[in-house]
Motif scaffolding. Structure first.
Motif, PDB file in Angstrom:
ATOM      1  N   PRO A   1      -5.798  -6.182 -13.646  1.00 59.44           N
ATOM      2  CA  PRO A   1      -5.095  -7.259 -14.357  1.00 59.44           C
ATOM      3  C   PRO A   1      -6.068  -8.381 -14.713  1.00 59.44           C
ATOM      4  O   PRO A   1      -7.076  -8.591 -14.034  1.00 59.44           O
ATOM      5  N   ALA A   2      -5.742  -9.136 -15.761  1.00 60.07           N
ATOM      6  CA  ALA A   2      -6.637 -10.187 -16.248  1.00 60.07           C
ATOM      7  C   ALA A   2      -6.942 -11.233 -15.193  1.00 60.07           C
ATOM      8  O   ALA A   2      -8.048 -11.796 -15.154  1.00 60.07           O
ATOM      9  N   ILE A   3      -6.003 -11.480 -14.273  1.00 62.43           N
ATOM     10  CA  ILE A   3      -6.200 -12.504 -13.245  1.00 62.43           C
ATOM     11  C   ILE A   3      -7.387 -12.173 -12.350  1.00 62.43           C
ATOM     12  O   ILE A   3      -8.033 -13.078 -11.804  1.00 62.43           O
TER      13      ILE A   3
ATOM     14  N   ILE B   1     -19.927 -12.260 -12.841  1.00 64.63           N
ATOM     15  CA  ILE B   1     -20.569 -13.518 -12.453  1.00 64.63           C
ATOM     16  C   ILE B   1     -22.046 -13.492 -12.819  1.00 64.63           C
ATOM     17  O   ILE B   1     -22.600 -14.465 -13.336  1.00 64.63           O
ATOM     18  N   ASN B   2     -22.689 -12.352 -12.566  1.00 64.54           N
ATOM     19  CA  ASN B   2     -24.121 -12.186 -12.842  1.00 64.54           C
ATOM     20  C   ASN B   2     -24.423 -12.378 -14.327  1.00 64.54           C
ATOM     21  O   ASN B   2     -25.475 -12.920 -14.699  1.00 64.54           O
TER      22      ASN B   2
ATOM     23  N   ASN C   1     -14.314 -17.053 -11.879  1.00 64.88           N
ATOM     24  CA  ASN C   1     -14.568 -18.413 -12.321  1.00 64.88           C
ATOM     25  C   ASN C   1     -14.472 -19.444 -11.204  1.00 64.88           C
ATOM     26  O   ASN C   1     -14.810 -20.613 -11.411  1.00 64.88           O
ATOM     27  N   TYR C   2     -13.987 -19.026 -10.025  1.00 66.75           N
ATOM     28  CA  TYR C   2     -13.898 -19.987  -8.927  1.00 66.75           C
ATOM     29  C   TYR C   2     -15.297 -20.464  -8.534  1.00 66.75           C
ATOM     30  O   TYR C   2     -16.220 -19.653  -8.377  1.00 66.75           O
TER      31      TYR C   2
END
Length: 355
Positions: free
Chosen positions: A113-115, A148-149, A121-122
């Protein structure tokens, strides 16, 4: 006798997830969740030992013979990486090899899911990816870390036992430390972690109260921490963490969790219609209401909050995920019921959807 390299190439060719070497049986592959034996002679005790030892260094052999268990990883050029586990059963060597794809799949490919992508992003806090063995936890975390990378400019530091996916230096620099090879233990690695200037940390598994407490401390000090646990649901994960500690410390741990924990992704893999495996995912996001329930030890009320307002909260129960997979014709109804934690609830959801 067939060589280990030939067998591992067969794993890749057949798109199997695992190879099993057990005395008294032909080599066996796990394909789409089912064990399938290779067309070969049965392995003797001498055969399994010879095959398993063919990949080990002298140091690894000595460690295995002393401790009777061994976890490690390795790669075969232009083929794949593998995670190996060796054990003794009835005094005989057995081995299991898990295939690790050479390229890290993105979250969309995994059907997340997109979440889950938004979790990347945290800036700080604790993110847990949980599920039974073989449920794809390592792949999900690897995909989030790869996102993230690519998108950030920071330092990713991992503590793994063993190292599975290899992360290249992209936007971030990446240090991957393997337990017993690069550091003596999770405890030792974690004690020195904050001095190594990380922005994002991966702790392969939170195994004991020392690892859990250190992970919470690292998350509280402004770092984003990922970790795994072998639990069956998001809510039970919180109970499992709290219950690791003595009773007189549990209120403190609940308070720390309520402040540091951001999300729990609980998943399991099901056979996909047409071949392959697909993930069913349960997602708990810790909004202010859930944080309050954790702090006050009212965990039994959390599931009800997960059932409603998904568009706003991003949360999802496992049964809701299973329903979506059925509606998208990705899994058979029978397989969904086998994985459901509450078959009556899933049945009601199917009836409401007109199935």
């Amino acid at each position: 006798m067939i060589s280990l390299q030939q067998l591992l190439k067969t794993v890749v060719k057949q798109n199997a997830s695992d190879l099993h070497l057990v005395a008294g049986s032909a080599p066996a592959l796990r394909i789409d969740g089912r064990i399938v034996r290779v067309k070969s002679n049965e392995l003797s005790a001498e055969d399994t030992k010879e095959l398993c030892y063919s990949i080990l260094t002298d140091v690894q052999k000595a460690k295995f013979e002393t401790e009777r268990e061994l976890d490690f990883s390795f790669g075969i050029k232009d083929t794949a990486r593998f995670r190996g586990n060796f054990m003794y059963q009835r005094g005989i060597v057995s081995g299991v090899f898990r295939r690790i794809p050479q390229t890290i799949p993105d979250l969309q490919t995994l059907g997340m899911p997109a979440i889950v992508g938004e979790i990347a992003n945290y800036p700080n806090g604790l993110i847990l990816v949980v599920g039974p063995t073989g449920s794809g936890k390592s792949t999900t975390i690897a995909s989030i870390l790869d996102k993230i990378n690519q998108e950030r400019r920071g330092h990713i530091l991992t503590l793994e036992d063993p190292i599975e996916y290899i992360h290249e230096h992209k936007g971030c620099i990446v240090n991957q430390r393997e337990i017993f090879t690069d550091t003596l233990s999770y405890g030792d690695g974690l004690r020195h972690l904050l001095r190594q200037d990380p922005d994002v940390c991966l702790i392969g598994e939170m195994r004991d109260h020392e690892t859990i407490e250190t992970a919470l401390t690292v998350a509280e000090t402004g770092h984003l921490v990922f970790a795994t646990l072998h639990t069956n649901s998001a809510v039970s994960t919180i109970s499992r963490i709290v219950n690791v500690f003595p009773a007189d410390q549990q209120d403190r741990i609940r308070n720390q969790l309520s402040m540091s924990l951001h999300a729990i992704v609980s998943q399991r893999l099901l056979p996909q219609i047409g071949g392959g495996m697909v993930a069913a995912v349960e997602i708990l996001m810790l909004n202010p209401s859930v944080r309050n329930l954790v702090r006050e030890n009212k965990l039994h009320q959390i599931y009800g909050m997960m059932q409603v307002g998904q568009n706003k909260s991003g949360m999802m129960t496992l049964n809701q995920s299973l329903l979506n997979l059925i509606l998208k014709r990705k899994v058979e109804v029978k397989n969904a019921f086998e994985e459901s934690p509450d078959v009556e609830e899933l049945d009601a959801l199917l009836k409401k959807a007109g199935i």
